[in-house]
Design a protein around this motif. Structure first.
Motif, PDB file in Angstrom:
ATOM      1  N   UNK A 255       0.835  -1.197   0.000  1.00  0.00           N
ATOM      2  CA  UNK A 255       0.000   0.000   0.000  1.00  0.00           C
ATOM      3  C   UNK A 255       0.871   1.249   0.000  1.00  0.00           C
ATOM      4  N   UNK A 256       0.389   2.279  -0.693  1.00  0.00           N
ATOM      5  CA  UNK A 256       1.098   3.558  -0.699  1.00  0.00           C
ATOM      6  C   UNK A 256       1.212   4.140   0.700  1.00  0.00           C
ATOM      7  N   UNK A 257       0.258   3.842   1.568  1.00  0.00           N
ATOM      8  CA  UNK A 257       0.281   4.398   2.925  1.00  0.00           C
ATOM      9  C   UNK A 257       1.520   3.946   3.679  1.00  0.00           C
ATOM     10  N   UNK A 258       1.852   2.659   3.598  1.00  0.00           N
ATOM     11  CA  UNK A 258       3.008   2.165   4.346  1.00  0.00           C
ATOM     12  C   UNK A 258       4.314   2.598   3.688  1.00  0.00           C
ATOM     13  N   UNK A 259       4.316   2.758   2.361  1.00  0.00           N
ATOM     14  CA  UNK A 259       5.508   3.272   1.686  1.00  0.00           C
ATOM     15  C   UNK A 259       5.783   4.703   2.137  1.00  0.00           C
ATOM     16  N   UNK A 260       4.754   5.546   2.114  1.00  0.00           N
ATOM     17  CA  UNK A 260       4.925   6.952   2.493  1.00  0.00           C
ATOM     18  C   UNK A 260       5.308   7.065   3.962  1.00  0.00           C
ATOM     19  N   UNK A 261       4.709   6.248   4.805  1.00  0.00           N
ATOM     20  CA  UNK A 261       5.075   6.283   6.226  1.00  0.00           C
ATOM     21  C   UNK A 261       6.534   5.888   6.410  1.00  0.00           C
ATOM     22  N   UNK A 262       6.984   4.837   5.731  1.00  0.00           N
ATOM     23  CA  UNK A 262       8.379   4.406   5.819  1.00  0.00           C
ATOM     24  C   UNK A 262       9.324   5.511   5.364  1.00  0.00           C
TER      25      UNK A 262
ATOM     26  N   UNK B 140      -2.406   2.411  -4.714  1.00  0.00           N
ATOM     27  CA  UNK B 140      -3.669   2.927  -4.187  1.00  0.00           C
ATOM     28  C   UNK B 140      -3.554   4.380  -3.720  1.00  0.00           C
ATOM     29  N   UNK B 141      -2.599   5.126  -4.260  1.00  0.00           N
ATOM     30  CA  UNK B 141      -2.365   6.501  -3.812  1.00  0.00           C
ATOM     31  C   UNK B 141      -3.601   7.371  -3.981  1.00  0.00           C
ATOM     32  N   UNK B 142      -4.240   7.324  -5.154  1.00  0.00           N
ATOM     33  CA  UNK B 142      -5.415   8.171  -5.391  1.00  0.00           C
ATOM     34  C   UNK B 142      -6.505   7.904  -4.353  1.00  0.00           C
ATOM     35  N   UNK B 143      -6.783   6.643  -4.103  1.00  0.00           N
ATOM     36  CA  UNK B 143      -7.839   6.298  -3.137  1.00  0.00           C
ATOM     37  C   UNK B 143      -7.498   6.822  -1.739  1.00  0.00           C
ATOM     38  N   UNK B 144      -6.240   6.690  -1.329  1.00  0.00           N
ATOM     39  CA  UNK B 144      -5.839   7.124   0.004  1.00  0.00           C
ATOM     40  C   UNK B 144      -5.886   8.649   0.124  1.00  0.00           C
ATOM     41  N   UNK B 145      -5.557   9.361  -0.941  1.00  0.00           N
ATOM     42  CA  UNK B 145      -5.698  10.826  -0.949  1.00  0.00           C
ATOM     43  C   UNK B 145      -7.168  11.196  -0.814  1.00  0.00           C
ATOM     44  N   UNK B 146      -8.025  10.540  -1.598  1.00  0.00           N
ATOM     45  CA  UNK B 146      -9.452  10.864  -1.569  1.00  0.00           C
ATOM     46  C   UNK B 146     -10.078  10.559  -0.218  1.00  0.00           C
ATOM     47  N   UNK B 147      -9.552   9.543   0.473  1.00  0.00           N
ATOM     48  CA  UNK B 147     -10.077   9.186   1.794  1.00  0.00           C
ATOM     49  C   UNK B 147      -9.448   9.997   2.927  1.00  0.00           C
ATOM     50  N   UNK B 148      -8.433  10.796   2.601  1.00  0.00           N
ATOM     51  CA  UNK B 148      -7.785  11.613   3.618  1.00  0.00           C
ATOM     52  C   UNK B 148      -6.708  10.912   4.408  1.00  0.00           C
ATOM     53  N   UNK B 149      -6.353   9.671   4.029  1.00  0.00           N
ATOM     54  CA  UNK B 149      -5.290   8.965   4.743  1.00  0.00           C
ATOM     55  C   UNK B 149      -3.909   9.456   4.337  1.00  0.00           C
TER      56      UNK B 149
ATOM     57  N   UNK C  17       9.444  21.981   3.353  1.00  0.00           N
ATOM     58  CA  UNK C  17       9.881  23.134   2.566  1.00  0.00           C
ATOM     59  C   UNK C  17       8.681  23.703   1.821  1.00  0.00           C
ATOM     60  N   UNK C  18       8.847  24.839   1.137  1.00  0.00           N
ATOM     61  CA  UNK C  18       7.731  25.376   0.346  1.00  0.00           C
ATOM     62  C   UNK C  18       7.517  24.580  -0.940  1.00  0.00           C
ATOM     63  N   UNK C  19       7.537  23.276  -0.826  1.00  0.00           N
ATOM     64  CA  UNK C  19       7.260  22.353  -1.918  1.00  0.00           C
ATOM     65  C   UNK C  19       6.348  21.263  -1.375  1.00  0.00           C
ATOM     66  N   UNK C  20       5.291  20.901  -2.095  1.00  0.00           N
ATOM     67  CA  UNK C  20       4.354  19.911  -1.562  1.00  0.00           C
ATOM     68  C   UNK C  20       4.957  18.518  -1.511  1.00  0.00           C
ATOM     69  N   UNK C  21       4.535  17.775  -0.507  1.00  0.00           N
ATOM     70  CA  UNK C  21       4.955  16.385  -0.343  1.00  0.00           C
ATOM     71  C   UNK C  21       3.752  15.574   0.113  1.00  0.00           C
ATOM     72  N   UNK C  22       3.756  14.297  -0.221  1.00  0.00           N
ATOM     73  CA  UNK C  22       2.743  13.388   0.304  1.00  0.00           C
ATOM     74  C   UNK C  22       3.227  12.846   1.638  1.00  0.00           C
ATOM     75  N   UNK C  23       2.341  12.861   2.624  1.00  0.00           N
ATOM     76  CA  UNK C  23       2.667  12.395   3.969  1.00  0.00           C
ATOM     77  C   UNK C  23       1.417  11.745   4.537  1.00  0.00           C
ATOM     78  N   UNK C  24       1.575  10.774   5.415  1.00  0.00           N
ATOM     79  CA  UNK C  24       0.387  10.203   6.044  1.00  0.00           C
ATOM     80  C   UNK C  24      -0.265  11.267   6.923  1.00  0.00           C
ATOM     81  N   UNK C  25      -1.579  11.177   7.044  1.00  0.00           N
ATOM     82  CA  UNK C  25      -2.296  12.162   7.852  1.00  0.00           C
ATOM     83  C   UNK C  25      -1.793  12.158   9.293  1.00  0.00           C
TER      84      UNK C  25
END
Length: 270
Positions: free
Chosen positions: A23-30, A57-66, A74-82
Motif C-alpha cells: 500500500x502507498x500508505x506504508x511506503x509513504x510512512x516508511x 492505491x495513492x489516489x484512493x488514500x488521498x481521496x479518503x484523507x489517509x 519546505x515550500x514544496x508539496x509532499x505526500x505524507x500520512x495524515x
C-alpha cells in the motif's frame, strides 16, 4: 563499509532493491514523505517501492484523507500520512513559513494581501465546497497567469485555513481545514523525522539530513542523538544509519527506473 556498500544499503532502505509493501500508505510512512510537486511523478516513485506496482492505491488514500499533500519540510508539496502530518508539521511550520516569506517579497505579496486571500478562501470553500486552484483563482480576483496564486494557497494551508481535498480527476481540490493542532510534542516530531529519514535513506551524512529536512545543523545533531543512530566513517565522513540495520551490504539484483525528480535523486546533498 565502502562507498559501494553505502549505495547498496541506500537502495535497499529506499525499497528499490525489493519491497514487501502493498500500500502507498506504508511506503509513504516508511519514507517519512514523498516529494509531490509533480503528483504523477510522486505516484511513480511510490509504485517503484510497491511489491505490486499496478496496485498503487495513492489516489484512493488521498481521496479518503489517509494521505495528505502538505508543505511538510519546505515550500514544496509532499505526500505524507495524515497521522505523521499532524505530529510533524507544527514542528517544521515556522521554517517553511520563513522560507515562504522570502518568496513573498520577490512577488510583492504583503500581509494585507495574505489576510484578504485567507478570508476569500474561507468564503469560497464554506459549506463543504471542494474547489481546484483553477476554480479558486478568479474568486480571489486573480488571473490564471498570476504567479501569486500558488503562494496564497500555500500560506492558507500553513495557517491552517485550508487543506487538500479529494482529487478531481488528476487535479487536487482544496477544502476548509476542519482541525488544526495547537499543541504538539516537539521532541517526538524531531525524533520521527530523524528516524524516518535514516531508516529509509541511510547510511547518510548529517548535512544530507539537514538539506532534506530543512532543519538547522544543531537540530539535526540533536535528532541524531535522540534517535541513537549508529555510524561508520567513510572517506573521513560519518555516515549514520538505524542502529538495528543489518550492516552486511545487501545484494541488489535489479534496479527500477525512477522519474527524474524521484526520491533517490533528491535525498542526498551532493
Amino acid at each position: 563499509m565502502t562507498n559501494s556498500d553505502i549505495m547498496r544499503h541506500r537502495l535497499r532502505n529506499q525499497l528499490l532493491g525489493g519491497s514487501s509493501h502493498t500500500s502507498a500508505a506504508t511506503v509513504v510512512q516508511w519514507m517519512g514523505c514523498v516529494q509531490a510537486d509533480d503528483y504523477a511523478a510522486a505516484k511513480r516513485s511510490i509504485s517503484a517501492r510497491l511489491l505490486a506496482p499496478r496496485y498503487n492505491d495513492t489516489d484512493r488514500l488521498v481521496n479518503e484523507g489517509q494521505l495528505r499533500r502538505s508543505f511538510l519540510l519546505k515550500p514544496l508539496p509532499a505526500l505524507v500520512t495524515a497521522a505523521d502530518n499532524v505530529r510533524i508539521q507544527p514542528f517544521t511550520l515556522s521554517g517553511v513559513q520563513q522560507a515562504g516569506r522570502r518568496l513573498h517579497r520577490m512577488l510583492g505579496i504583503d500581509a494585507a494581501l495574505l489576510r484578504q486571500s485567507r478570508r476569500q478562501l474561507e468564503t469560497a470553500l464554506r459549506d463543504g465546497q471542494q474547489l481546484t486552484r483553477t476554480q479558486l483563482t478568479p474568486l480571489l480576483g486573480l488571473s490564471p497567469q498570476d504567479l501569486r496564486m500558488p503562494f496564497l494557497l500555500m500560506d492558507a494551508e500553513l495557517e491552517g485555513v485550508i487543506c487538500n481535498g479529494p482529487l478531481a480527476g488528476k487535479t487536487f481540490t482544496y477544502q476548509l481545514q476542519s482541525h488544526w493542532p495547537m499543541n504538539y510534542d516537539a521532541a517526538l516530531a524531531l525524533w520521527l523525522l530523524t528516524d524516518r529519514y535514516f531508516r529509509s535513506r541511510g547510511p547518510a551524512r548529517l548535512h544530507d539530513f539537514v538539506a532534506w529536512s530543512g532543519l538547522s545543523v544543531p537540530q539535526g545533531k540533536k535528532g541524531i542523538a535522540m534517535a541513537r543512530l549508529a555510524y561508520q566513517v567513510v572517506d573521513g565522513e560519518a555516515y549514520w544509519y538505524a542502529a538495528d540495520m543489518e550492516v552486511t551490504a545487501p545484494v541488489i539484483r535489479s534496479m527500477k527506473e525512477l522519474p527524474k525528480d524521484g526520491e533517490f535523486r533528491i535525498t542526498y546533498d551532493g
